[in-house]
Design an enzyme around this catalytic site. Structure first.
Site, short mmCIF file in Angstrom:
data_model
loop_
_atom_site.label_atom_id
_atom_site.label_comp_id
_atom_site.label_asym_id
_atom_site.label_seq_id
_atom_site.Cartn_x
_atom_site.Cartn_y
_atom_site.Cartn_z
CB SER A 64 -102.34 28.16 1.56
OG SER A 64 -103.65 28.58 2.28
CE LYS A 67 -103.08 31.49 2.89
NZ LYS A 67 -103.65 30.82 3.86
CE1 TYR A 191 -104.86 34.24 0.09
CE2 TYR A 191 -107.27 34.16 0.09
CZ TYR A 191 -106.11 33.78 0.61
OH TYR A 191 -105.86 32.59 1.38
CE1 TYR A 243 -102.16 27.87 6.93
CE2 TYR A 243 -102.39 25.77 6.26
CZ TYR A 243 -102.54 26.95 5.68
OH TYR A 243 -102.61 27.57 4.48
CB VAL A 261 -107.54 23.83 1.13
CG1 VAL A 261 -107.24 24.23 2.60
CG2 VAL A 261 -107.89 24.99 0.25
N1 GLN Z 1 -107.98 29.91 -0.94
C1 GLN Z 1 -107.89 29.33 0.43
C2 GLN Z 1 -108.69 30.01 1.47
O1 GLN Z 1 -108.47 31.47 1.34
C3 GLN Z 1 -106.75 28.79 0.83
C4 GLN Z 1 -106.44 28.23 1.96
C5 GLN Z 1 -105.47 26.95 2.08
O2 GLN Z 1 -105.01 26.71 1.05
N2 GLN Z 1 -105.05 26.80 3.23
O3 GLN Z 1 -109.45 29.66 2.36
#
Ligand code: GLN
Length: 423
Positions: A64, A67, A191, A243, A261
């Site tokens: 993430s 992003k 993505y 988050y 994650v």
């Molecule tokens: N690729 C992961 C997902 O789409 C990324 C989520 C994350 O890092 N919080 O669930």
């Protein structure tokens, strides 16, 4: 002598090493196998010097943390108004994989949760691009932020694609609301590849430093995105980056940040520092347990909290001296340091204490560091007003820190390299 920063970082890791709580992400099978003992931290100055300790060269998938960078590229490629019409900027208060659409518009609430990030991925590059070209645009962009070419971890990519049904349903959802018109399956494919790019804690620190340096990568000198884009991205990171732990994060760390994650955390404090931390075990919000601790301590120890600057900056007017040039009196106001709104406002107060009349005044900016746009305009307005009061004004500016000092309808100042004061 040796700078104490690397030693400090090593000590920082040691002090946070005791907490073995948390689990690596399990919903992506390949990530569940991560070595939970890995722990690294890196900080990069806005001039590109990187300090690191621990496992700061070990690659892991960006997840993430990609992003905000894909969001930056979408803003750069399609413009802020268009992207804002597609993805909002409100914290969702939900977990990262929730369906969080704004009622009425159907926009994903922000680009940091999956549904918003799948959307921003689909909105990067030129609309005419095919999915492969779009992914390459994103990879090139993220690589420019990092200052080196980033590669995909194919094993993690395959592993996540085998369990990506929720993301696929999110993508179908945004298309059903008319937010994207491209193929949802292709959007999730691109993505997920974006999330599977490999970085190290050092890379994250440099990517953060590029944001902290107003969009110019300090290692390569390349302008990756505009300053206005950086402002938008850092604002959204501050409010939505961690988050539903965002409130805790802002109060205890106070640095715009993003977690992933795989256990990475990236922080970026404008003008000051880029931070990368890595430790795979995650807390219940999906943020790295030891990564959060490192950032909390770093912020406290180094006084990096965004709201922590309470002094109003150093004094800008170094001195006001009554001097003579060839026997003629002149009032010299010497400025120093950075000149932004607060410093310019104080300087203008000093200017305003000079009695109107035809006595010469010199504004000496030879010891100043940086004028931002507001600081520049305010000081030039002060010079204009001194001129309108009747003073012949000399601007002492050997380094050209106030280029093009036209002051509108007032008398123009005389610009000189130095002032030959009588001793
Ligand atoms: N690729 C992961 C997902 O789409 C990324 C989520 C994350 O890092 N919080 O669930």
């Amino acid at each position: 002598m040796q700078t104490p920063v690397p030693g400090y970082l090593a000590e920082l890791l040691e002090s946070c090493d005791g907490d073995s709580s948390g689990e690596p992400a399990a919903y992506i099978p390949e990530l569940a196998r991560a070595d939970v003992s890995l722990f690294g931290v890196a900080v990069a100055a806005p001039d590109g010097v990187v300090y690191a300790a621990g496992d700061a060269d070990v690659p892991f998938t960006i997840q993430s943390i990609s992003k905000p960078f894909a969001y930056a590229l979408a803003l750069q490629d399609r413009g802020c108004d268009f992207i804002l019409s597609k993805v909002g900027t409100e914290p969702s208060g939900d977990a990262f994989n929730m369906i969080s659409l704004e009622s009425g518009t159907g926009r994903p609430r922000n680009p940091m949760i999956n549904i918003g990030a799948i959307t921003t991925h689909a909105l990067t590059g030129d609309p005419s691009m095919d999915p492969q070209q779009r992914f390459e645009r994103v990879r090139d962009g993220l690589s420019a932020f990092a200052g080196r070419r980033l590669e995909v971890d194919e094993a993690v990519f395959d592993s996540e694609m085998s369990t990506a049904d929720r993301n696929r349903s999110l993508a179908f959802m945004v298309r059903s609301y008319g937010i994207i018109d491209s193929d949802p399956i292709e959007a999730v494919h691109g993505y997920t590849r974006q999330c599977s790019l490999l970085v190290t804690a050092k890379d994250l620190a440099v990517m953060g430093a590029t944001l902290a340096n107003a969009g110019v990568n300090p290692l390569t000198g390349e302008r990756v995105v505009d300053q206005a884009v950086v402002r938008q991205v850092l604002s959204v990171m501050l409010t939505c980056g961690m988050y539903d732990a965002a409130g805790d994060w802002v109060t205890t760390v106070g640095i715009p940040a993003k977690s992933g994650v795989a256990g990475g955390i990236l922080g970026a404090l404008p003008g000051q520092v880029g931070i990368g931390a890595f430790s795979p075990p995650l807390d219940e919000f999906g943020n790295s347990v030891r990564g959060v601790q490192v950032c909390q301590r770093l912020s406290g120890d180094m006084g990096l909290h965004l709201m922590g600057a309470a002094t109003g900056g150093p004094v800008t007017v170094r001195e006001v001296v009554e001097a003579t040039v060839d026997g003629d009196p002149i009032t010299v106001v010497r400025l120093q340091g950075d000149v932004h709104y607060t410093q310019a406002e104080r300087s203008l107060r000093v200017f305003s204490e000079i009695e109107p009349g035809d006595s010469p005044v010199a504004i000496d900016v030879s010891r100043t560091a940086e004028f931002n746009d507001v600081g520049r305009r305010m000081i030039l307005e002060g010079i204009r007003r001194l001129g309108l009061d009747g003073h012949p004004v000399t601007l002492v500016d050997p380094d050209g820190v106030l280029p093009d000092p036209h002051v509108g309808d007032g008398p123009q100042p005389t610009v000189v390299q130095r002032l030959a004061l009588d001793s």
